[in-house]
Design a protein around this motif. Structure first.
Motif, PDB file in Angstrom:
ATOM      1  N   ASP B  58      16.016  21.616 -33.589  1.00 17.46           N
ATOM      2  CA  ASP B  58      15.920  22.015 -32.189  1.00 17.46           C
ATOM      3  C   ASP B  58      15.204  23.349 -32.054  1.00 17.46           C
ATOM      4  N   LYS B  59      15.470  24.224 -33.011  1.00 20.84           N
ATOM      5  CA  LYS B  59      14.791  25.521 -33.034  1.00 20.84           C
ATOM      6  C   LYS B  59      14.493  25.848 -34.481  1.00 20.84           C
ATOM      7  N   GLY B  60      13.585  26.769 -34.691  1.00 24.29           N
ATOM      8  CA  GLY B  60      13.297  27.213 -36.041  1.00 24.29           C
ATOM      9  C   GLY B  60      12.299  26.325 -36.748  1.00 24.29           C
ATOM     10  N   GLU B  61      11.984  26.680 -38.003  1.00 23.97           N
ATOM     11  CA  GLU B  61      10.981  25.890 -38.704  1.00 23.97           C
ATOM     12  C   GLU B  61      11.244  25.863 -40.204  1.00 23.97           C
ATOM     13  N   ILE B  62      10.635  24.873 -40.834  1.00 28.09           N
ATOM     14  CA  ILE B  62      10.699  24.746 -42.291  1.00 28.09           C
ATOM     15  C   ILE B  62       9.262  24.824 -42.783  1.00 28.09           C
ATOM     16  N   ILE B  63       8.965  25.873 -43.576  1.00 27.35           N
ATOM     17  CA  ILE B  63       7.600  26.057 -44.046  1.00 27.35           C
ATOM     18  C   ILE B  63       7.554  25.696 -45.523  1.00 27.35           C
ATOM     19  N   THR B  64       6.673  24.786 -45.860  1.00 30.20           N
ATOM     20  CA  THR B  64       6.576  24.386 -47.262  1.00 30.20           C
ATOM     21  C   THR B  64       5.214  23.784 -47.557  1.00 30.20           C
ATOM     22  N   ASN B  65       4.789  23.934 -48.803  1.00 34.27           N
ATOM     23  CA  ASN B  65       3.587  23.218 -49.233  1.00 34.27           C
ATOM     24  C   ASN B  65       3.937  22.232 -50.337  1.00 34.27           C
ATOM     25  N   SER B  66       5.239  22.002 -50.534  1.00 30.11           N
ATOM     26  CA  SER B  66       5.676  21.070 -51.576  1.00 30.11           C
ATOM     27  C   SER B  66       5.683  19.651 -51.037  1.00 30.11           C
ATOM     28  N   LYS B  67       5.494  18.730 -51.951  1.00 26.16           N
ATOM     29  CA  LYS B  67       5.648  17.323 -51.577  1.00 26.16           C
ATOM     30  C   LYS B  67       7.121  16.965 -51.732  1.00 26.16           C
ATOM     31  N   ILE B  68       7.723  16.586 -50.642  1.00 27.23           N
ATOM     32  CA  ILE B  68       9.162  16.352 -50.627  1.00 27.23           C
ATOM     33  C   ILE B  68       9.437  14.861 -50.491  1.00 27.23           C
ATOM     34  N   SER B  69      10.392  14.376 -51.258  1.00 26.72           N
ATOM     35  CA  SER B  69      10.700  12.939 -51.237  1.00 26.72           C
ATOM     36  C   SER B  69      11.463  12.572 -49.973  1.00 26.72           C
ATOM     37  N   TRP B  70      11.653  11.288 -49.775  1.00 26.52           N
ATOM     38  CA  TRP B  70      12.554  10.843 -48.710  1.00 26.52           C
ATOM     39  C   TRP B  70      13.981  11.086 -49.196  1.00 26.52           C
ATOM     40  N   PRO B  71      14.975  11.156 -48.312  1.00 22.41           N
ATOM     41  CA  PRO B  71      16.342  11.371 -48.789  1.00 22.41           C
ATOM     42  C   PRO B  71      16.850  10.144 -49.535  1.00 22.41           C
ATOM     43  N   ILE B  72      17.117  10.317 -50.813  1.00 24.55           N
ATOM     44  CA  ILE B  72      17.576   9.195 -51.627  1.00 24.55           C
ATOM     45  C   ILE B  72      19.074   9.074 -51.408  1.00 24.55           C
ATOM     46  N   GLY B  73      19.452   8.061 -50.666  1.00 22.27           N
ATOM     47  CA  GLY B  73      20.861   7.964 -50.315  1.00 22.27           C
ATOM     48  C   GLY B  73      21.418   6.586 -50.571  1.00 22.27           C
ATOM     49  N   LEU B  74      22.618   6.384 -50.103  1.00 16.43           N
ATOM     50  CA  LEU B  74      23.277   5.113 -50.339  1.00 16.43           C
ATOM     51  C   LEU B  74      22.937   4.106 -49.251  1.00 16.43           C
ATOM     52  N   LYS B  75      22.685   4.595 -48.075  1.00 20.04           N
ATOM     53  CA  LYS B  75      22.361   3.653 -47.004  1.00 20.04           C
ATOM     54  C   LYS B  75      20.942   3.917 -46.505  1.00 20.04           C
ATOM     55  N   GLY B  76      20.371   2.888 -45.950  1.00 28.53           N
ATOM     56  CA  GLY B  76      19.033   3.025 -45.398  1.00 28.53           C
ATOM     57  C   GLY B  76      17.957   2.943 -46.461  1.00 28.53           C
ATOM     58  N   GLY B  77      16.750   2.668 -46.008  1.00 27.49           N
ATOM     59  CA  GLY B  77      15.622   2.643 -46.921  1.00 27.49           C
ATOM     60  C   GLY B  77      15.371   1.300 -47.573  1.00 27.49           C
ATOM     61  N   PHE B  78      16.364   0.426 -47.526  1.00 26.62           N
ATOM     62  CA  PHE B  78      16.171  -0.893 -48.134  1.00 26.62           C
ATOM     63  C   PHE B  78      16.573  -1.991 -47.167  1.00 26.62           C
ATOM     64  N   GLN B  79      15.993  -3.150 -47.352  1.00 30.05           N
ATOM     65  CA  GLN B  79      16.371  -4.308 -46.555  1.00 30.05           C
ATOM     66  C   GLN B  79      17.215  -5.241 -47.401  1.00 30.05           C
ATOM     67  N   GLY B  80      18.455  -5.465 -46.987  1.00 30.18           N
ATOM     68  CA  GLY B  80      19.423  -6.200 -47.793  1.00 30.18           C
ATOM     69  C   GLY B  80      19.012  -7.619 -48.124  1.00 30.18           C
ATOM     70  N   SER B  81      18.261  -8.263 -47.214  1.00 30.05           N
ATOM     71  CA  SER B  81      17.930  -9.661 -47.442  1.00 30.05           C
ATOM     72  C   SER B  81      16.799  -9.815 -48.446  1.00 30.05           C
ATOM     73  N   MET B  82      16.160  -8.706 -48.810  1.00 29.95           N
ATOM     74  CA  MET B  82      15.039  -8.805 -49.750  1.00 29.95           C
ATOM     75  C   MET B  82      15.488  -8.385 -51.148  1.00 29.95           C
ATOM     76  N   THR B  83      14.760  -8.863 -52.140  1.00 31.31           N
ATOM     77  CA  THR B  83      15.134  -8.545 -53.511  1.00 31.31           C
ATOM     78  C   THR B  83      14.761  -7.099 -53.837  1.00 31.31           C
ATOM     79  N   GLY B  84      15.329  -6.613 -54.931  1.00 32.66           N
ATOM     80  CA  GLY B  84      14.994  -5.269 -55.384  1.00 32.66           C
ATOM     81  C   GLY B  84      13.499  -5.113 -55.591  1.00 32.66           C
ATOM     82  N   ARG B  85      12.888  -6.122 -56.192  1.00 30.38           N
ATOM     83  CA  ARG B  85      11.455  -6.055 -56.458  1.00 30.38           C
ATOM     84  C   ARG B  85      10.655  -5.934 -55.164  1.00 30.38           C
ATOM     85  N   GLN B  86      11.027  -6.754 -54.155  1.00 27.46           N
ATOM     86  CA  GLN B  86      10.289  -6.710 -52.884  1.00 27.46           C
ATOM     87  C   GLN B  86      10.437  -5.360 -52.211  1.00 27.46           C
ATOM     88  N   ASN B  87      11.635  -4.797 -52.292  1.00 28.29           N
ATOM     89  CA  ASN B  87      11.843  -3.479 -51.690  1.00 28.29           C
ATOM     90  C   ASN B  87      11.027  -2.410 -52.413  1.00 28.29           C
TER      91      ASN B  87
END
Lengths: 261, 220
Positions: B58-87
């Motif tokens: 909402d306010k403030g900023e994050i300054i970086t020149n690093s390449k940052i990954s997506w948040p590797i978490g337990l939920k999200g990012g994958f589609q359950g109906s597809m295989t691991g390979r497809q994801n």
């Protein structure tokens, strides 16, 4: 990793989404491919049967009934399915917004594009099939057909972009939109020829952009076809561009809200 | 380097809108792995999302020149109906990895060690299998900073050892920002610590100091 331009990133995202959506559609249910072709064929058969049983074989000026029906149905379906399938894309793919290169609008555009590709293939197969069984459905003005077809798809994309906002932010609106598609089917001259309607009704229906696109496409197919006065392809074209612009603007403005749902 | 300045974040909605993060400031130097600690609801996941640019402050900023990954978490990012390979294929494609697809798939398959399950729908996976795949997948790309939201918490000993080795191999090249409630894995992988407390972020050069401060606050 190589540095990629924004355009390259977007193209990669679209390609990835397209392959994924296509996979899901093909292997989603047991029918998969067959159903895509079978559904419009069944629909056409049903409408022909209804017409025969009603026994009121009316004359459509300049076109045979079955070719008239095929063109109208497929033209309506590409609009309807592009709009309704793409409007639920954001909810269906909400898990993927963990990847920041993927925006909600990408999922909408890709679903509409996939629908466009599939419907185009099905339409071409139907037309070729109909020609083989001796129906008079060879397009006399193919360019006009293609432009009208694209216009219908663009209309679907435009409405899909706008509807997707409503559906994502207010879930209940999906039911209302889907319900509205049913009367629209009868008001667009898909099965009931607009020429046979009373003049006062025609005066109202002329505001329906899908009617204009469908009738234009029929003009491209049947050289002797006569529709009502005032059919103008420019109207749905302009409207589709307007809707796409409005949809894209809303998508940019409401992006964080759409992702948070 | 990631420079976080005057960061404010709150969520609007029917359930109130208190600040989750309130004037958060810190600098993460290049190559330093950081453990985020704090009680449930302190804003750890929110901060990770902001760092991964999944959400906007909402306010403030994050300054970086690093390449940052997506948040590797337990939920999200994958589609359950597809295989691991497809994801895996999907994620590789959106990261522009089409031309080295086979290499990525081989790496993930090898890292995850889930055998035949790699070709089964992901909804059949246990949380441990999911996190193996998710973690391996992110490591297949050369990010400067990997962001992990509890992804390592459900792994078994062998997996933790593997993750540790992967980051030891990348020392100086990549670092990790992670949330975990298991102190052991944090101590294994991180040097510095950030304690999130009442909307504020307190930086500790030594992770142990951050853990001590956190423990002290929960005991009183």
């Amino acid at each position: 990793m190589k540095e990629r331009s924004s355009l390259q990133v977007t193209l990669h995202v679209w390609y990835a989404l397209f392959m994924r959506e296509a996979m899901a559609r093909m292997s989603g249910d047991r029918f998969g491919w067959t159903w895509m072709l079978l559904e419009p064929v069944a629909h056409i058969m049903l409408m022909i049967a209804v017409r025969e049983f009603m026994g009121r074989i009316r004359f459509i000026p300049g076109a045979d009934f079955i070719p008239y029906l095929i063109v109208g149905l497929m033209g309506f379906f590409i609009f309807r399915d592009a709009a309704t399938r793409s409007m639920s894309a954001i909810n269906a793919n909400s898990g993927l917004f963990a990847y920041r290169q993927l925006h909600p609008v990408d999922t909408v555009i890709v679903r509409a594009a996939l629908e466009g590709v599939l419907k185009t293939i099905v339409f071409m197969l139907l037309v070729v099939g109909a020609v083989f069984i001796g129906l008079n459905i060879v397009p006399m003005d193919p360019l006009r057909v293609i432009i009208a077809w694209l216009t219908l798809w663009l209309l679907g994309l435009g409405f899909g972009l706008v509807f997707s906002i409503a559906v994502t932010l207010v879930q209940e609106s999906e039911k209302i939109i889907r319900m509205m598609m049913f009367p629209l089917y009868f008001l667009s001259g898909v099965i009931i020829p607009v020429q046979l309607m009373p003049h006062s009704v025609q005066q109202v229906l002329i505001y329906n952009p899908i009617l204009h696109a469908l009738e234009s496409m029929r003009y491209g197919f049947f050289p002797a076809y006569r529709s009502i006065h005032g059919i103008e392809l420019m109207y749905p074209m302009a409207l589709s561009l307007g809707m796409i612009l409005l949809g894209l603007m809303l998508q940019v403005r409401l992006k964080t809200k759409l992702m948070a749902q | 380097m990631i420079d976080v300045r005057n960061l404010y974040k709150r969520y609007h909605g029917p359930f109130g809108g208190d600040w989750v993060l309130k004037d958060v400031n810190f600098v993460i130097p290049q190559g330093v792995s950081v453990g985020l600690i704090g009680r449930n609801g302190a804003g750890k996941s929110t901060l990770l999302k902001l760092l991964a640019r999944m959400d906007t402050p909402d306010k403030g900023e994050i300054i970086t020149n690093s390449k940052i990954s997506w948040p590797i978490g337990l939920k999200g990012g994958f589609q359950g109906s597809m295989t691991g390979r497809q994801n895996v294929k999907f994620v590789a494609r959106i990261h522009g990895g089409e031309d080295r697809m086979q290499q990525i798939i081989d790496y993930v398959e090898d890292f995850a060690e889930i055998g035949k399950a790699f070709d089964q729908p992901m909804k059949t996976y246990s949380s441990g299998m999911r996190s193996r795949l998710a973690f391996g997948l992110s490591l297949a790309f050369d990010f400067d900073v990997y962001i992990s939201d509890e992804a390592t918490a459900v792994g078994d000993t062998a997996f933790k050892k593997k993750a540790k080795k992967a980051f030891r191999d990348r020392i100086g090249k990549s670092s990790l920002i992670m949330v975990s409630h298991s102190v052991g894995i944090l101590q294994d992988l991180c040097q510095a610590g950030i304690w999130l407390h009442q909307g504020q972020a307190i930086w500790f050069d030594q992770l142990d100091d951050a853990i001590a401060a956190y423990n002290e606050s929960t005991n009183t």
